[in-house]
Design an enzyme around this catalytic site. Sequence first.
Site, PDB file in Angstrom:
ATOM      1  N   ASP A 119       2.937   4.680  -4.352  1.00  0.00           N
ATOM      2  CA  ASP A 119       3.994   5.590  -4.803  1.00  0.00           C
ATOM      3  C   ASP A 119       5.185   5.651  -3.849  1.00  0.00           C
ATOM      4  O   ASP A 119       5.097   5.283  -2.679  1.00  0.00           O
ATOM      5  CB  ASP A 119       3.435   7.000  -5.047  1.00  0.00           C
ATOM      6  CG  ASP A 119       2.715   7.577  -3.837  1.00  0.00           C
ATOM      7  OD1 ASP A 119       2.159   6.798  -3.020  1.00  0.00           O
ATOM      8  OD2 ASP A 119       2.692   8.817  -3.683  1.00  0.00           O
ATOM      9  N   GLU A 177      -0.203   8.987  -3.159  1.00  0.00           N
ATOM     10  CA  GLU A 177      -0.600   9.340  -1.788  1.00  0.00           C
ATOM     11  C   GLU A 177       0.251  10.486  -1.267  1.00  0.00           C
ATOM     12  O   GLU A 177      -0.216  11.334  -0.515  1.00  0.00           O
ATOM     13  CB  GLU A 177      -0.470   8.123  -0.861  1.00  0.00           C
ATOM     14  CG  GLU A 177      -1.127   8.306   0.505  1.00  0.00           C
ATOM     15  CD  GLU A 177      -0.372   9.224   1.444  1.00  0.00           C
ATOM     16  OE1 GLU A 177      -1.029   9.978   2.193  1.00  0.00           O
ATOM     17  OE2 GLU A 177       0.872   9.208   1.443  1.00  0.00           O
TER      18      GLU A 177
HETATM   19 ZN   LIG Z   1       4.819   9.143   3.338  1.00  0.00          ZN
HETATM   20 ZN   LIG Z   2       2.822   6.625   3.544  1.00  0.00          ZN
END
Ligand SMILES: [Zn+2]
Ligand SMILES: [Zn+2]
Length: 441
Positions: A119, A177
């Site tokens: 991401d 994440e």
């Molecule tokens: Zn980051």
């Molecule tokens: Zn990262």
Amino acid sequence: MRLRNLLLVAMVLAAGAVPLTAQKAGSKKPAAAPPAATAQDEIAKAAETLRPQLVEWRRDFHMHPELSNREERTSRVMAERLKAIGLDEVKTGVGKYGIVALLKGTKPGPVVAVRADIDALPIQETIDVPYKSQNPGVKHACGHDAHMTVELGVAQILSKMRDKIPGTIKFIFQPAEEGAPAGEEGGAKLMIKEGALENPKPQAIFGLHTIPALEVGEIGYMSGGAMASADRFFLTIHGKKTHGAMPHMGIDPVLVAAHCVLALQSIPSRRINSLDPVVISVGAVHGGNRYNIIADEVKMEGTLRALNEEVRGRVQQMMRETLAGITSAYGATFELSFDEGSAVTYNDPKLVEETLPTMRRVVGDANLIALRPLMVSEDFSYYGKVIPAFFYFLAVGNKAKGIDANWHTPDFDIDEESLVVGVKVMANVLVDYLEFHQSHP
Ligand SMILES: [Zn+2]
Ligand SMILES: [Zn+2]
């Protein structure tokens, strides 16, 4: 950076001031072949050949960044590439846009996993490069485009070396994440919940992260607690509203809140061993609406960071005890809740110890840098709660080229030479792991 230079000096001294690679290149007699020499040579050659492809892949991901849990294109393109490489299994839709793929070697052996996050962040890119983000307001500012590219490169190279792979490699491409949008599940936690570490279950997992503070060619690592847990906390102090000129008629939550902020800071400094890093930061305080009215409540928010799960739990408990004591002294009450974020990223010391020789062999002794732990967090930590894990850092900085902007900034970039280094290191780490554990089950 001071620590890093000291370590570098110490390491160079320990190695007799000559990195291993230089020794090898300079000697006339061929050096004794290390156990994985054949695989290492093959990986090195393939990674060099793959260089333009790696740059192309990375630029494509960089130009099309997508936010957490919205990685539709990224996931689709990645799945197409993994299928084109000919992996044995490519499972999509794990943890929303996550992918779990398998590469089976021709020799029997254990299962090892490698994870890359996919991401990007809500940041407008400001650097003027040919591969500038095409998605306004969104940018790969944490280097996850590089993580994906390295893992894809490893899959590509090792798919042509199945005869040298004793066991199975599980490739995990993980969304979100940076954190799922409010009200949504996501990230490593959701992928694990949806079976990413089952069928087959890997016995260890590796991952890497870019680091702009190190110079391309280097690898940074920590053993044990490497990155902090991150808990967001919400605190409300309840008092009693009254006239600002007659405070004794009410309970002033602003005064109580002030004492609470100070008392919370005494937990890391006076109640926790000073060798156990803990950060408590109150980031927001809201209360009251007029200069001559004593407020009825104050709301606060903050973050708690720790490098040890036991300490993390103990500090949460101490925060409750401290707040109970302070508020009761003034006749106030409180509510405290924790939104538990990433766990402590714990690098299994045994796994680190057995992996370092491989890294040293690939990048040279002087380029393997022991780092201090970081108080930022990573959701890779959740995999480490299930199986032994090792999360290390791939240097992407290059001061001479002006590439040193920090993570999560509009001008973050990487030296693309790091992609080849990343592929070489991770491919060797995985193959060596399987070889070692096939003979040492
Ligand atoms: Zn980051
Ligand atoms: Zn990262």
